[in-house]
Design an enzyme around this catalytic site. Sequence first.
Site, PDB file in Angstrom:
ATOM      1  N   GLU A  53       0.867  -1.177   0.000  1.00 63.52           N
ATOM      2  CA  GLU A  53       0.000   0.000   0.000  1.00 63.52           C
ATOM      3  C   GLU A  53       0.904   1.227   0.000  1.00 63.52           C
ATOM      4  OE1 GLU A  53      -2.121  -0.105   3.653  1.00 63.52           O
ATOM      5  OE2 GLU A  53      -2.957  -2.099   3.326  1.00 63.52           O
ATOM      6  N   ASP A  64      -3.776   7.878  11.396  1.00 63.27           N
ATOM      7  CA  ASP A  64      -2.404   7.383  11.469  1.00 63.27           C
ATOM      8  C   ASP A  64      -1.741   7.837  12.759  1.00 63.27           C
ATOM      9  OD1 ASP A  64      -2.310   6.131   8.915  1.00 63.27           O
ATOM     10  OD2 ASP A  64      -2.240   8.109   7.998  1.00 63.27           O
TER      11      ASP A  64
END
Length: 271
Positions: A53, A64
């Site tokens: 990815e 994140d």
Amino acid sequence: MSGNIELLDRTLAAAKAEGRSALIAYLPAGFPTVDGGIEAVKAAFDGGADVVEVGLPHSDPVLDGPVIQTADDIALRGGVKIADVLRTVREAHAATGKPVLVMTYWNPVDRYGVERFTAELAEAGGAGCILPDLPVQESALWREHATKHGLATVFVVAPSSKDERLATITAAGSGFVYAASLMGVTGTRASVGAQAQNLVERTRATTDLPVCVGLGVSDATQAAEVAGFADGVIVGSAFVQRMLDAADEAAGIAAVRALAGELAEGVRGHA
């Protein structure tokens, strides 16, 4: 030109046929530089990743942790653009023949244009997109263009997702399902591992798609543990941390290759 969802499907099916989980690596585009990021993706494949990815750096990556935020900040300060993300996909896929997805928040795609983004991602050889903050009920336009260009649409499910919601999400997705959970600081690893395993079982009850787990996996032992119940093991922060800790770009790329090798052994060791 159709995209590479078939390549992604074949790759995940091949891992299953070997009786093992797939190893999926995550690396942000443009980190530490655009060229260095491309070499890092190739190194992850070289070390044993089945799928990579490529992250599209975002100024507010709400899902994140601090490690990936740091890498995104470096990439953004370096001036990374969507064109660089697409170039990363193109060159990594061309060099390896392996499936490369983009992981992105919705806002950059929306601003760039859904039709343009899907067409260019497919043209670059991309296998699809992971869209962590795109609600399924608002995804029709994206899915229409993704399907037209042969791209997978990977949605994220979480332990908080109710069964009915899981069924709605998995019915709309393709490629695989990204099961997001937590390991480490939020509780004992044994209980959080059980939570992730429960999420995989509940998700599998709604779909035939592979269910891959992003769990804060950082070493071969944890990779083997997650491989015991998931179709794929997704590792991101550990790769980025190795690059942040490296003395220079070349050492960072070597560290990515080495970690991919260790994790691949862990995933295969469970099989």
